[in-house]
Design an enzyme around this catalytic site. Structure first.
Site, PDB file in Angstrom:
ATOM      1  CB  THR A 131     -20.505  -9.359 -18.094  1.00  0.00           C
ATOM      2  OG1 THR A 131     -20.649 -10.388 -19.058  1.00  0.00           O
ATOM      3  CG2 THR A 131     -19.605  -9.892 -16.980  1.00  0.00           C
ATOM      4  CG  ASP A 132     -24.260 -12.499 -20.575  1.00  0.00           C
ATOM      5  OD1 ASP A 132     -23.044 -12.212 -20.665  1.00  0.00           O
ATOM      6  OD2 ASP A 132     -24.936 -12.873 -21.560  1.00  0.00           O
ATOM      7  CD  GLU A 133     -18.441 -13.031 -21.055  1.00  0.00           C
ATOM      8  OE1 GLU A 133     -17.391 -13.617 -20.770  1.00  0.00           O
ATOM      9  OE2 GLU A 133     -18.542 -12.246 -22.016  1.00  0.00           O
ATOM     10  CE1 TYR A 156     -14.903  -8.797 -18.325  1.00  0.00           C
ATOM     11  CE2 TYR A 156     -16.232 -10.533 -19.318  1.00  0.00           C
ATOM     12  CZ  TYR A 156     -16.079  -9.210 -18.922  1.00  0.00           C
ATOM     13  OH  TYR A 156     -17.112  -8.311 -19.126  1.00  0.00           O
ATOM     14  CE  LYS A 160     -17.723  -6.634 -15.050  1.00  0.00           C
ATOM     15  NZ  LYS A 160     -17.536  -5.154 -14.979  1.00  0.00           N
TER      16      LYS A 160
HETATM   17  P1  NAD Z   1     -13.738  -1.560 -22.838  1.00  0.00           P
HETATM   18  O1  NAD Z   1     -12.597  -2.502 -22.638  1.00  0.00           O
HETATM   19  O2  NAD Z   1     -14.081  -1.119 -24.213  1.00  0.00           O
HETATM   20  O3  NAD Z   1     -13.480  -0.225 -21.992  1.00  0.00           O
HETATM   21  C1  NAD Z   1     -12.983  -0.245 -20.694  1.00  0.00           C
HETATM   22  C2  NAD Z   1     -12.565   1.177 -20.326  1.00  0.00           C
HETATM   23  O4  NAD Z   1     -12.084   1.164 -18.968  1.00  0.00           O
HETATM   24  C3  NAD Z   1     -11.431   1.744 -21.201  1.00  0.00           C
HETATM   25  O5  NAD Z   1     -11.731   3.068 -21.578  1.00  0.00           O
HETATM   26  C4  NAD Z   1     -10.218   1.704 -20.286  1.00  0.00           C
HETATM   27  O6  NAD Z   1      -9.263   2.730 -20.563  1.00  0.00           O
HETATM   28  C5  NAD Z   1     -10.865   1.904 -18.917  1.00  0.00           C
HETATM   29  N1  NAD Z   1     -10.050   1.346 -17.840  1.00  0.00           N
HETATM   30  C6  NAD Z   1      -9.481   0.105 -17.791  1.00  0.00           C
HETATM   31  N2  NAD Z   1      -8.781  -0.026 -16.649  1.00  0.00           N
HETATM   32  C7  NAD Z   1      -8.938   1.125 -15.957  1.00  0.00           C
HETATM   33  C8  NAD Z   1      -8.457   1.583 -14.694  1.00  0.00           C
HETATM   34  N3  NAD Z   1      -7.697   0.812 -13.914  1.00  0.00           N
HETATM   35  N4  NAD Z   1      -8.834   2.815 -14.291  1.00  0.00           N
HETATM   36  C9  NAD Z   1      -9.608   3.603 -15.056  1.00  0.00           C
HETATM   37  N5  NAD Z   1     -10.063   3.231 -16.259  1.00  0.00           N
HETATM   38  C10 NAD Z   1      -9.734   2.012 -16.707  1.00  0.00           C
HETATM   39  O7  NAD Z   1     -14.961  -2.252 -22.118  1.00  0.00           O
HETATM   40  P2  NAD Z   1     -16.517  -2.269 -22.530  1.00  0.00           P
HETATM   41  O8  NAD Z   1     -16.739  -3.346 -23.513  1.00  0.00           O
HETATM   42  O9  NAD Z   1     -16.956  -0.878 -22.855  1.00  0.00           O
HETATM   43  O10 NAD Z   1     -17.162  -2.738 -21.158  1.00  0.00           O
HETATM   44  C11 NAD Z   1     -17.539  -1.782 -20.169  1.00  0.00           C
HETATM   45  C12 NAD Z   1     -18.166  -2.510 -19.004  1.00  0.00           C
HETATM   46  O11 NAD Z   1     -19.308  -3.233 -19.450  1.00  0.00           O
HETATM   47  C13 NAD Z   1     -17.223  -3.545 -18.360  1.00  0.00           C
HETATM   48  O12 NAD Z   1     -17.397  -3.499 -16.985  1.00  0.00           O
HETATM   49  C14 NAD Z   1     -17.699  -4.870 -18.932  1.00  0.00           C
HETATM   50  O13 NAD Z   1     -17.451  -5.913 -18.004  1.00  0.00           O
HETATM   51  C15 NAD Z   1     -19.192  -4.604 -19.083  1.00  0.00           C
HETATM   52  N6  NAD Z   1     -19.868  -5.383 -20.127  1.00  0.00           N
HETATM   53  C16 NAD Z   1     -19.362  -5.407 -21.410  1.00  0.00           C
HETATM   54  C17 NAD Z   1     -20.050  -6.109 -22.403  1.00  0.00           C
HETATM   55  C18 NAD Z   1     -19.553  -6.131 -23.828  1.00  0.00           C
HETATM   56  O14 NAD Z   1     -20.114  -6.853 -24.658  1.00  0.00           O
HETATM   57  N7  NAD Z   1     -18.545  -5.346 -24.196  1.00  0.00           N
HETATM   58  C19 NAD Z   1     -21.234  -6.784 -22.091  1.00  0.00           C
HETATM   59  C20 NAD Z   1     -21.715  -6.728 -20.786  1.00  0.00           C
HETATM   60  C21 NAD Z   1     -21.026  -6.012 -19.820  1.00  0.00           C
HETATM   61  P1  TYD Z   2     -15.880 -12.017 -27.800  1.00  0.00           P
HETATM   62  O1  TYD Z   2     -16.304 -10.958 -28.769  1.00  0.00           O
HETATM   63  O2  TYD Z   2     -14.467 -12.078 -27.345  1.00  0.00           O
HETATM   64  O3  TYD Z   2     -16.877 -11.917 -26.549  1.00  0.00           O
HETATM   65  P2  TYD Z   2     -17.086 -12.940 -25.297  1.00  0.00           P
HETATM   66  O4  TYD Z   2     -16.010 -13.940 -25.296  1.00  0.00           O
HETATM   67  O5  TYD Z   2     -16.995 -12.011 -24.126  1.00  0.00           O
HETATM   68  O6  TYD Z   2     -18.444 -13.526 -25.497  1.00  0.00           O
HETATM   69  O7  TYD Z   2     -16.222 -13.435 -28.436  1.00  0.00           O
HETATM   70  C1  TYD Z   2     -17.548 -13.737 -28.879  1.00  0.00           C
HETATM   71  C2  TYD Z   2     -17.554 -15.181 -29.340  1.00  0.00           C
HETATM   72  O8  TYD Z   2     -16.737 -15.283 -30.526  1.00  0.00           O
HETATM   73  C3  TYD Z   2     -16.955 -16.144 -28.342  1.00  0.00           C
HETATM   74  O9  TYD Z   2     -17.676 -17.375 -28.400  1.00  0.00           O
HETATM   75  C4  TYD Z   2     -15.525 -16.357 -28.831  1.00  0.00           C
HETATM   76  C5  TYD Z   2     -15.663 -16.220 -30.323  1.00  0.00           C
HETATM   77  N1  TYD Z   2     -14.485 -15.653 -31.038  1.00  0.00           N
HETATM   78  C6  TYD Z   2     -13.990 -16.312 -32.180  1.00  0.00           C
HETATM   79  O10 TYD Z   2     -14.500 -17.366 -32.612  1.00  0.00           O
HETATM   80  N2  TYD Z   2     -12.918 -15.740 -32.834  1.00  0.00           N
HETATM   81  C7  TYD Z   2     -12.333 -14.588 -32.397  1.00  0.00           C
HETATM   82  O11 TYD Z   2     -11.329 -14.145 -33.031  1.00  0.00           O
HETATM   83  C8  TYD Z   2     -12.863 -13.935 -31.240  1.00  0.00           C
HETATM   84  C9  TYD Z   2     -12.242 -12.666 -30.725  1.00  0.00           C
HETATM   85  C10 TYD Z   2     -13.952 -14.498 -30.602  1.00  0.00           C
END
Ligand code: NAD
Ligand code: TYD
Length: 349
Positions: A131-133, A156, A160
Site C-alpha cells: 500500500t501507499d500508506e 496498519y 505493511k
Molecule cells: P481484504 O481485507 O478485503 O482481504 C484480505 C483477505 O485476506 C481476506 O480474504 C482474508 O480472509 C484474508 N486473510 C486475512 N488474514 C489471513 C490469514 N492469516 N491467512 C490467510 N488469509 C488471510 O483486503 P484488500 O483490500 O483486498 O487488500 C488486499 C491487499 O492489498 C492487502 O495486502 C492490502 O494491504 C493491499 N492494498 C489494499 C488497498 C485497498 O484500498 N483496499 C490499497 C492498496 C493495497
Molecule cells: P478507508 O476507506 O478506511 O481507507 P484508508 O484509511 O485506508 O485510506 O478511509 C478512507 C478515508 O475516509 C480516510 O481518510 C478515513 C475516512 N473515513 C471516514 O471519514 N468515515 C468512515 O466511516 C470511514 C470508514 C473512513
C-alpha cells in the site's frame, strides 16, 4: 506452465486478481489460499469456483508448516501475496492482529518460498501487494514516488511497511526473486462495507448517517480495483525482480467531496430528490493519527511498463454503485451477523 499461489484471494482485491488470472491464463494452475476471516468471502468468486485451473484452500498464512506443505504439494512457481488485515480503524483497536497476519504471515510465506525454491530461480516470482500508506502522510503538495522514505503512522501501515522490509531483506540476503507494488486506495465491486466508499453506498441505500471523520478534508487517491489488478498482471509478468512499482490513478478527492459525489449519483439512480442523501452526512470524531493526504506518482509504471488506468472516476463510481444496487443479497449477507457488532462498537448505532 505456471503454478501460482494467490493468498487472500477471497478478499476484495484478491478476488479481482484471482478472477483475472483464472480467466486470462487458462494454462496456469491457480491456488487461492485464504483463511476466510470476516473480510474473506467465497461468494466473491462464485463465477469461477468451478474453473478447471482453480483450487481453493482454506488456511492461515501464519501457519508455516501448513504453508510449507502447500509449496511441496503444488510446486508453486509464483506467489501473489494479497492476504492481510487491511482496515486502519481495526488496526487502531487491535494492532497485534496486524502484526500477526501482515508481518508474521508474510515472513512465513517468504520462508516457505526460500526453502522450496532452490532451482530455476529465473522462472520464479514472489510478488508482494502493498500500500501507499507505508510512505506516511503528505501535506498539500507533492507525491509518493518509489524513492520516498517510509514513514508509516498507523498500526496498519507500520505492519505493511514491516512486511515490505522483510520482502526486500529476502531479496538482498537470500536472492529470493521478489517484486513489490504500493498502490493507492482502491474501490469497486466486492469491497467490504467497513471502508469509506462501500460503507457510504450501504448507508445511503438504507438512509443511515454517513460518518465523516473530522472535517472531511483528508485526501485519498482512488483507483478502480480492476485497474489495480491489471497493473499487478503487468508487473508480475514484465516488472524487474527486486524492484518496487507505485500504482495510482492521479485521482485525488477530499472525503467530503467524494461522499457528496456518491450522494449525487445515488439520488439520481434511486429516484430521490436532489440533495436528499447529503442530509445524511454527519461529522464524527476524527480517526486517531489520521493521515492527511495520500497521492501516488505512477510515472515509473507508465514509462517502464506502459500501464495507465483505464477508467475515469465518475464512470468507475457509477459502475460501482450499480454493482451494489444490483447485488443487494451480497451486501445483506456481509452486513448481517458480526458486522452489526463491529459497526456499533465503532460508530455507536
Ligand atoms: P481484504 O481485507 O478485503 O482481504 C484480505 C483477505 O485476506 C481476506 O480474504 C482474508 O480472509 C484474508 N486473510 C486475512 N488474514 C489471513 C490469514 N492469516 N491467512 C490467510 N488469509 C488471510 O483486503 P484488500 O483490500 O483486498 O487488500 C488486499 C491487499 O492489498 C492487502 O495486502 C492490502 O494491504 C493491499 N492494498 C489494499 C488497498 C485497498 O484500498 N483496499 C490499497 C492498496 C493495497
Ligand atoms: P478507508 O476507506 O478506511 O481507507 P484508508 O484509511 O485506508 O485510506 O478511509 C478512507 C478515508 O475516509 C480516510 O481518510 C478515513 C475516512 N473515513 C471516514 O471519514 N468515515 C468512515 O466511516 C470511514 C470508514 C473512513
Amino acid at each position: 506452465m505456471q503454478n501460482i499461489l494467490i493468498t487472500g484471494g477471497a478478499g476484495f482485491i484478491g478476488s479481482h486478481l484471482t478472477r483475472l488470472f483464472v480467466t486470462k491464463y487458462p494454462e496456469y494452475n491457480i491456488v487461492n489460499l485464504d483463511a476466510l476471516t470476516y473480510a474473506g468471502n467465497l461468494n466473491n468468486l462464485k463465477d469461477i469456483e468451478h474453473a478447471p485451473n482453480y483450487t481453493f484452500v482454506k488456511g492461515d498464512i501464519t501457519d508455516i508448516a501448513f504453508v510449507s506443505n502447500l509449496f511441496a504439494t503444488h510446486q508453486f512457481t509464483g506467489v501473489l501475496h494479497c492476504a492481510a488485515e487491511s482496515h486502519v480503524d481495526r488496526s487502531i483497536t487491535d494492532p497485534l492482529a496486524f502484526v500477526r497476519t501482515n508481518v508474521i504471515g508474510t515472513v512465513s510465506l517468504l520462508q516457505a518460498a526460500k526453502e522450496h525454491w532452490k532451482s530455476n530461480m529465473a522462472e520464479k516470482v514472489f510478488y508482494h501487494i502493498s500500500t501507499d500508506e507505508v510512505y506516511g502522510s503528505l501535506g498539500n503538495e507533492g507525491f509518493f514516488t518509489e524513492e520516498t522514505a517510509y514513514d508509516p503512522r498507523s498500526p496498519y501501515s507500520a505492519s505493511k511497511a514491516s512486511s515490505d522490509h522483510f520482502v526486500r531483506a529476502y531479496f538482498h540476503t537470500y536472492q529470493l526473486p521478489v517484486k513489490i507494488s504500493n498502490c493507492s486506495n482502491n474501490y469497486g465491486p466486492f469491497h467490504f462495507p467497513e471502508k469509506l466508499i462501500p460503507l457510504c453506498i450501504h448507508n445511503i441505500i438504507h438512509k443511515k448517517a454517513l460518518p465523516i471523520y473530522g472535517k472531511g478534508e483528508n485526501i485519498r487517491d482512488w483507483l478502480f480495483v480492476e485497474d489495480h489488478v491489471k497493473a499487478i498482471d503487468v508487473i508480475f509478468h514484465k516488472g524487474k525482480v527486486g524492484e518496487t512499482y507505485n500504482i495510482g490513478g492521479h485521482n485525488e478527492w477530499t472525503n467530503i467531496d467524494l461522499v457528496k459525489e456518491l450522494c449525487k449519483q445515488m439520488d439520481q439512480k434511486l429516484g430521490r430528490a436532489v440533495g436528499e442523501s447529503e442530509q445524511l452526512i454527519t461529522y464524527v470524531k476524527d480517526r486517531a493519527g489520521h493521515d492527511l493526504r495520500y497521492a501516488i506518482d505512477a510515472t515509473k509504471l507508465k514509462d517502464e511498463l506502459g500501464w495507465l488506468p483505464s477508467l475515469q472516476f465518475e464512470e468507475g463510481i457509477s459502475k460501482t454503485i450499480d454493482w451494489y444496487l444490483n447485488n443487494s443479497e451480497w451486501l445483506d449477507n456481509v452486513t448481517s451477523g458480526d458486522y452489526q457488532k463491529y459497526y456499533s462498537s465503532l460508530y455507536g448505532s
